[in-house]
Design a protein around this motif. Structure first.
Motif, short mmCIF file in Angstrom:
data_model
loop_
_atom_site.label_atom_id
_atom_site.label_comp_id
_atom_site.label_asym_id
_atom_site.label_seq_id
_atom_site.Cartn_x
_atom_site.Cartn_y
_atom_site.Cartn_z
N TYR A 1 1.39 -0.71 0.22
CA TYR A 1 0.27 -0.19 0.17
C TYR A 1 1.24 0.86 -0.33
O TYR A 1 2.49 1.58 0.57
CB TYR A 1 -0.98 0.35 1.29
CG TYR A 1 -2.46 -0.88 1.17
CD1 TYR A 1 -3.10 -0.15 0.54
CD2 TYR A 1 -2.02 -2.01 1.18
CE1 TYR A 1 -4.62 -0.68 0.23
CE2 TYR A 1 -3.30 -2.51 1.39
CZ TYR A 1 -4.75 -1.92 0.71
OH TYR A 1 -5.63 -2.65 0.84
N ILE B 1 -7.37 5.38 2.31
CA ILE B 1 -8.80 5.85 1.86
C ILE B 1 -9.02 7.11 3.07
O ILE B 1 -8.88 6.37 4.27
CB ILE B 1 -9.82 5.22 1.34
CG1 ILE B 1 -9.27 4.20 0.22
CG2 ILE B 1 -11.01 6.59 1.26
CD1 ILE B 1 -9.30 5.33 -0.74
N GLY C 1 -7.77 -3.26 12.92
CA GLY C 1 -8.44 -3.16 11.89
C GLY C 1 -8.34 -0.99 11.64
O GLY C 1 -8.73 -1.02 10.40
N LYS D 1 -3.23 -0.50 10.83
CA LYS D 1 -1.82 0.31 10.81
C LYS D 1 -0.80 -0.20 9.74
O LYS D 1 0.04 0.12 10.14
CB LYS D 1 -1.68 -0.36 12.36
CG LYS D 1 -2.60 0.44 13.38
CD LYS D 1 -1.61 -0.42 14.58
CE LYS D 1 -2.56 -1.18 15.24
NZ LYS D 1 -3.92 -2.11 15.44
N GLU D 2 -1.16 -1.76 9.49
CA GLU D 2 -0.23 -2.15 8.43
C GLU D 2 -0.59 -1.63 6.99
O GLU D 2 1.24 -1.47 6.65
CB GLU D 2 -1.13 -3.50 8.07
CG GLU D 2 0.43 -4.81 7.40
CD GLU D 2 0.32 -5.97 7.77
OE1 GLU D 2 -0.41 -6.57 8.40
OE2 GLU D 2 1.11 -6.34 7.41
N ARG E 1 -11.42 -2.46 9.35
CA ARG E 1 -11.73 -3.62 8.68
C ARG E 1 -12.72 -4.31 8.54
O ARG E 1 -13.54 -4.89 8.00
CB ARG E 1 -10.66 -4.90 9.89
CG ARG E 1 -10.22 -6.35 9.46
CD ARG E 1 -10.07 -7.63 10.47
NE ARG E 1 -8.48 -7.44 9.88
CZ ARG E 1 -7.64 -6.26 10.89
NH1 ARG E 1 -8.47 -6.35 11.95
NH2 ARG E 1 -6.65 -6.59 10.41
N1 LIG Z 1 -7.78 4.01 5.44
C1 LIG Z 1 -8.21 2.96 5.03
N2 LIG Z 1 -7.65 2.40 2.80
C2 LIG Z 1 -8.32 1.32 2.49
N3 LIG Z 1 -8.22 0.05 3.06
C3 LIG Z 1 -8.03 0.47 4.58
C4 LIG Z 1 -7.40 1.90 5.36
N4 LIG Z 1 -7.58 1.19 6.72
C5 LIG Z 1 -7.45 -0.41 6.80
N5 LIG Z 1 -8.19 -1.09 5.45
C6 LIG Z 1 -8.53 -2.06 5.40
O1 LIG Z 1 -8.43 -2.43 6.56
C7 LIG Z 1 -8.29 -3.88 6.73
C8 LIG Z 1 -7.17 -3.34 7.82
O2 LIG Z 1 -6.34 -3.03 7.77
P1 LIG Z 1 -4.77 -3.47 8.53
O3 LIG Z 1 -4.20 -2.52 8.12
O4 LIG Z 1 -4.29 -4.76 8.29
O5 LIG Z 1 -5.31 -3.22 10.18
P2 LIG Z 1 -4.68 -3.45 11.76
O6 LIG Z 1 -2.62 -3.53 11.39
O7 LIG Z 1 -4.30 -1.74 11.92
O8 LIG Z 1 -5.72 -3.83 12.53
C9 LIG Z 1 -6.85 -4.45 5.09
O9 LIG Z 1 -8.11 -4.78 4.74
C10 LIG Z 1 -7.11 -2.75 4.53
O10 LIG Z 1 -6.99 -2.98 3.58
#
Ligand SMILES: Nc1ncnc2c1ncn2[C@@H]1O[C@H](COP(=O)(O)OP(=O)(O)O)[C@@H](O)[C@H]1O
Ligand SMILES: [Mg+2]
Length: 437
Positions: A122, A128, A158, A161-162, A346
């Protein structure tokens, strides 16, 4: 920018790969990774046959036509002690038909499909959101990216962070080197050290004969993303700290140490300070990791992002599922905005995906989804306690404007008429409440 070596009108050298004598990939040069947009670490140990699909020998021995990640290439094999180097030259001219046919006949397409699309990381543009909050976090993230410092990403599960970890890597000077992600919660405590630090052959029973590089080694010159860092077992915390201090690593059962050059990004949904306080997380490690703290806000703290995110997921699933959904019906919009999304983005994504699987027509609507969702659909009356008047007024305005824009399918002139306000006033309010999508 691509640094390509011109070898003549139609050929450019796109870098090289190195395998051991069994044909397993041991390294891919930076240029190669950049040109084909791959992470070296995803491919280490993979048979060269899966990466370079040989099509035909070219005039001379050791030079052949092949396909590499879908590109028509000339590949030259150079043998050097115990290793083979594959130098890959991509042809810029149009592939002629007979060559194409021979490609098609010789390529194992099932394998190509699986492997040709390496996971793309990403970027900040793909995160977004229209809220001021997310804008600020993105801006800060982008600024931090260019430094080499350790970053700690905090936020509920969700929240993305990743995504931020990947985007930061992609904007750093390390972007052409590996991004290696490790979920600390997913590795059993007893395997931790071998996973992170690797081991030499015969280090313990059950170990691979030839040894195995650890994630730290695989991330060399790149970024190591340690997700759910709070779950790192205590002994491994000490070892990680030592790596950070000494910038050296020793495999289990090994005798010599290698210098490491990695940037560490960590993430957690827990409060590390509390864990430090409780003696579960080493304070010295905490301070090492805490150089930059980037807080990703929960979705309920930035409700303006809900609809833009929902629409972007609709696009994603339109493509994936072959649907043509264009709208979210007003009742569902309201529901999406009221719900407090404990699973954050998520959960929203999963919710939209579910809807996209059962929707008929071009509008996602609440009725078709209600049966499936959480029991906690906020009932208008009991859901919220009364807020200060200015906040209530503000929310009512936002709701009315959203509704007008939905009903007029985004036509602002008509929406202003519907609301009986001047068009300029509508523009001001849209901008004030960040309602653009
Ligand atoms: N701002 C964003 N725009 C688009 N997709 C997002 C956004 N934030 C999270 N996602 C989607 O949400 C899901 C969780 O994101 P992730 O980075 O794994 O969350 P975390 O690591 O905080 O638990 C992923 O499928 C990601 O594609
Ligand atoms: Mg995560």
């Amino acid at each position: 920018m691509k640094k390509a070596l011109y070898l003549g009108r139609n050929y450019i050298e796109w870098g090289s790969l190195e395998t051991d004598k069994n044909g397993k990939l041991v390294s891919a040069c930076q240029d190669f990774c950049a040109h084909f947009s791959i992470n070296e670490s995803d491919w280490l140990g993979v048979a060269i046959k899966e990466i370079v699909q040989k099509v035909d020998w070219y005039h001379r021995k050791n030079v052949f036509f092949g396909v590499v990640f879908g590109y028509s290439c000339l590949v030259r094999i150079i043998e050097s002690n115990q290793h083979y180097v594959y130098r890959v030259i991509v042809r810029e001219d149009e592939i002629d038909v007979s060559e194409m046919i021979s490609f098609m006949n010789s390529i194992d397409t099932t394998k190509m499909k699986k492997r040709t699309l390496p996971k793309k990381l990403y970027s900040f543009e793909e995160i977004i959101g229209v809220s001021q909050t997310i804008d600020q976090v993105k801006e800060l993230g982008a600024r931090i990216a260019t430094s080499n410092s350790t970053v700690l990403l905090t936020g509920e599960s969700g929240t993305g962070k990743e995504l931020f970890a990947q985007a930061i890597h992609g904007l750093s000077s390390r972007k052409n080197n590996p991004f290696v992600a490790v979920n600390c919660a997913a590795i059993p405590a007893e395997l931790f050290e071998s996973e992170l630090f690797g081991y030499e052959g015969g280090a313990f029973s059950g170990a691979k004969k030839e040894g195995k590089p650890g994630k730290i080694e695989l991330a060399q010159h790149g970024t190591l993303f340690l997700d759910e860092i709070s779950e790192l077992p205590y002994p491994a915390q000490g070892k990680l700290l030592r790596v950070l201090q000494e910038r050296e690593i020793e495999r289990l059962g090994g005798t010599d140490s290698k210098s490491v050059d990695i940037r560490i990004i960590t993430a957690t949904n827990r409060d590390l300070k509390v864990l430090v306080h409780e003696g579960k997380f080493r304070q010295d490690l905490f301070y090492r990791l805490f150089v930059f703290d980037l807080k990703i806000p929960s979705l309920r703290q930035r409700k303006e992002d809900i609809l833009p995110l929902a629409y972007s997921f609709i696009d994603v699933f339109n493509e994936k599922l072959g649907r043509e959904v264009r709208y979210i019906d007003f009742k569902l919009q309201e529901w999406l905005l009221e719900y407090d999304w404990p699973g954050n983005v998520r959960e929203l994504k999963a919710y939209i995906e579910r809807g996209m699987n059962i929707v008929e027509g071009d509008t996602l609507n609440l009725d078709s989804l209600t049966i499936q969702i959480n029991p906690s659909i906020p009932a208008e009356k009991q859901s919220t306690s009364l807020k200060p008047l200015d906040e209530e007024v503000r929310n009512a305005e936002i709701k009315a404007i959203r509704r007008a824009l939905t009903e007029t399918k985004g036509d602002r002139t008509q929406a202003a008429q519907l609301l009986n306000i001047h068009i300029a006033s509508l523009y001001r309010k849209i901008s004030k409440y960040n309602l653009k999508d």
